[in-house]
Design a protein around this motif. Structure first.
Motif, PDB file in Angstrom:
ATOM      1  N   PRO A  47      12.789 -17.659 -21.340  1.00  0.00           N
ATOM      2  CA  PRO A  47      12.708 -16.320 -21.933  1.00  0.00           C
ATOM      3  C   PRO A  47      13.011 -15.240 -20.893  1.00  0.00           C
ATOM      4  N   ASP A  48      13.608 -14.171 -21.368  1.00  0.00           N
ATOM      5  CA  ASP A  48      13.848 -13.021 -20.506  1.00  0.00           C
ATOM      6  C   ASP A  48      12.563 -12.210 -20.416  1.00  0.00           C
ATOM      7  N   ASN A  49      12.157 -11.867 -19.216  1.00  0.00           N
ATOM      8  CA  ASN A  49      10.919 -11.111 -19.021  1.00  0.00           C
ATOM      9  C   ASN A  49      11.164  -9.686 -18.580  1.00  0.00           C
ATOM     10  N   TRP A  50      12.399  -9.220 -18.662  1.00  0.00           N
ATOM     11  CA  TRP A  50      12.668  -7.871 -18.181  1.00  0.00           C
ATOM     12  C   TRP A  50      11.991  -6.818 -19.054  1.00  0.00           C
ATOM     13  N   ASN A  51      11.730  -7.129 -20.317  1.00  0.00           N
ATOM     14  CA  ASN A  51      11.095  -6.153 -21.195  1.00  0.00           C
ATOM     15  C   ASN A  51       9.654  -6.524 -21.528  1.00  0.00           C
ATOM     16  N   ALA A  52       9.044  -7.375 -20.739  1.00  0.00           N
ATOM     17  CA  ALA A  52       7.660  -7.781 -20.986  1.00  0.00           C
ATOM     18  C   ALA A  52       6.720  -6.615 -20.667  1.00  0.00           C
ATOM     19  N   ARG A  53       5.754  -6.401 -21.545  1.00  0.00           N
ATOM     20  CA  ARG A  53       4.801  -5.312 -21.346  1.00  0.00           C
ATOM     21  C   ARG A  53       3.928  -5.542 -20.111  1.00  0.00           C
ATOM     22  N   ALA A  54       3.724  -6.784 -19.737  1.00  0.00           N
ATOM     23  CA  ALA A  54       2.883  -7.090 -18.578  1.00  0.00           C
ATOM     24  C   ALA A  54       3.494  -6.557 -17.284  1.00  0.00           C
ATOM     25  N   ARG A  55       4.801  -6.372 -17.257  1.00  0.00           N
ATOM     26  CA  ARG A  55       5.443  -5.823 -16.060  1.00  0.00           C
ATOM     27  C   ARG A  55       5.014  -4.396 -15.809  1.00  0.00           C
ATOM     28  N   LEU A  56       4.632  -3.672 -16.866  1.00  0.00           N
ATOM     29  CA  LEU A  56       4.256  -2.270 -16.721  1.00  0.00           C
ATOM     30  C   LEU A  56       2.864  -2.101 -16.131  1.00  0.00           C
ATOM     31  N   MET A  57       2.078  -3.153 -16.163  1.00  0.00           N
ATOM     32  CA  MET A  57       0.710  -3.067 -15.651  1.00  0.00           C
ATOM     33  C   MET A  57       0.695  -3.325 -14.149  1.00  0.00           C
ATOM     34  N   ARG A  58      -0.112  -2.584 -13.453  1.00  0.00           N
ATOM     35  CA  ARG A  58      -0.247  -2.792 -12.014  1.00  0.00           C
ATOM     36  C   ARG A  58      -1.719  -2.681 -11.650  1.00  0.00           C
ATOM     37  N   SER A  59      -2.040  -3.123 -10.475  1.00  0.00           N
ATOM     38  CA  SER A  59      -3.419  -3.013 -10.022  1.00  0.00           C
ATOM     39  C   SER A  59      -3.710  -1.557  -9.692  1.00  0.00           C
ATOM     40  N   PRO A  60      -4.944  -1.131  -9.814  1.00  0.00           N
ATOM     41  CA  PRO A  60      -5.273   0.266  -9.530  1.00  0.00           C
ATOM     42  C   PRO A  60      -5.020   0.618  -8.071  1.00  0.00           C
ATOM     43  N   VAL A  61      -4.572   1.837  -7.862  1.00  0.00           N
ATOM     44  CA  VAL A  61      -4.292   2.324  -6.517  1.00  0.00           C
ATOM     45  C   VAL A  61      -5.484   3.159  -6.060  1.00  0.00           C
ATOM     46  N   HIS A  62      -6.054   2.779  -4.942  1.00  0.00           N
ATOM     47  CA  HIS A  62      -7.189   3.502  -4.374  1.00  0.00           C
ATOM     48  C   HIS A  62      -6.706   4.326  -3.179  1.00  0.00           C
ATOM     49  N   PRO A  63      -7.319   5.459  -2.933  1.00  0.00           N
ATOM     50  CA  PRO A  63      -6.901   6.254  -1.780  1.00  0.00           C
ATOM     51  C   PRO A  63      -7.005   5.435  -0.489  1.00  0.00           C
ATOM     52  N   ALA A  64      -5.929   5.429   0.249  1.00  0.00           N
ATOM     53  CA  ALA A  64      -5.880   4.707   1.515  1.00  0.00           C
ATOM     54  C   ALA A  64      -4.750   5.289   2.350  1.00  0.00           C
ATOM     55  N   ALA A  65      -4.661   4.850   3.586  1.00  0.00           N
ATOM     56  CA  ALA A  65      -3.629   5.358   4.480  1.00  0.00           C
ATOM     57  C   ALA A  65      -2.232   5.024   3.967  1.00  0.00           C
ATOM     58  N   ASP A  66      -2.078   3.846   3.379  1.00  0.00           N
ATOM     59  CA  ASP A  66      -0.756   3.456   2.863  1.00  0.00           C
ATOM     60  C   ASP A  66      -0.760   3.356   1.335  1.00  0.00           C
ATOM     61  N   GLY A  67      -1.577   4.154   0.680  1.00  0.00           N
ATOM     62  CA  GLY A  67      -1.682   4.114  -0.777  1.00  0.00           C
ATOM     63  C   GLY A  67      -0.403   4.518  -1.478  1.00  0.00           C
ATOM     64  N   TRP A  68       0.394   5.359  -0.864  1.00  0.00           N
ATOM     65  CA  TRP A  68       1.631   5.789  -1.477  1.00  0.00           C
ATOM     66  C   TRP A  68       2.583   4.610  -1.690  1.00  0.00           C
ATOM     67  N   ARG A  69       2.481   3.577  -0.860  1.00  0.00           N
ATOM     68  CA  ARG A  69       3.358   2.410  -1.023  1.00  0.00           C
ATOM     69  C   ARG A  69       3.035   1.657  -2.298  1.00  0.00           C
ATOM     70  N   ARG A  70       1.758   1.616  -2.642  1.00  0.00           N
ATOM     71  CA  ARG A  70       1.359   0.912  -3.850  1.00  0.00           C
ATOM     72  C   ARG A  70       1.523   1.761  -5.091  1.00  0.00           C
ATOM     73  N   SER A  71       1.793   3.039  -4.934  1.00  0.00           N
ATOM     74  CA  SER A  71       1.927   3.924  -6.089  1.00  0.00           C
ATOM     75  C   SER A  71       3.322   3.886  -6.687  1.00  0.00           C
ATOM     76  N   ALA A  72       4.240   3.192  -6.092  1.00  0.00           N
ATOM     77  CA  ALA A  72       5.626   3.061  -6.537  1.00  0.00           C
ATOM     78  C   ALA A  72       6.374   4.380  -6.451  1.00  0.00           C
ATOM     79  N   LEU A  73       5.930   5.263  -5.599  1.00  0.00           N
ATOM     80  CA  LEU A  73       6.634   6.509  -5.363  1.00  0.00           C
ATOM     81  C   LEU A  73       7.445   6.387  -4.075  1.00  0.00           C
ATOM     82  N   PRO A  74       8.553   7.095  -4.010  1.00  0.00           N
ATOM     83  CA  PRO A  74       9.374   7.009  -2.784  1.00  0.00           C
ATOM     84  C   PRO A  74       8.704   7.596  -1.572  1.00  0.00           C
TER      85      PRO A  74
END
Length: 74
Positions: A47-74
């Motif tokens: 099966p193709d998983n490119w449109n799976a809803r589970a891909r949209l879910m991520r673990s919560p981002v907590h404030p940290a020194a490198d938190g921006w990396r986990r936020s998926a922001l540039p």
């Protein structure tokens, strides 16, 4: 009576016997896969998983020194 025309012809380059054998083996494997020669396995299509809803879910981002990396922001 056999056909006089070759099935495979190298028109440019100097292929060694090993390279031609590898090409023929690869073409035979593709032809066997397309014809369904290896039907021993009962696996269906992958099966193709490119449109799976589970891909949209991520673990919560907590404030940290490198938190921006986990936020998926540039």
């Amino acid at each position: 009576m056999a056909d006089e025309n070759p099935f495979l012809e190298i028109v440019k380059g100097d292929a060694s016997a090993e390279e031609i054998a590898a090409l023929v083996a690869a073409l035979a494997a593709v032809a066997a896969a397309r014809s369904g020669a290896g039907e021993g396995s009962e696996r269906g299509p992958v099966p193709d998983n490119w449109n799976a809803r589970a891909r949209l879910m991520r673990s919560p981002v907590h404030p940290a020194a490198d938190g921006w990396r986990r936020s998926a922001l540039p």
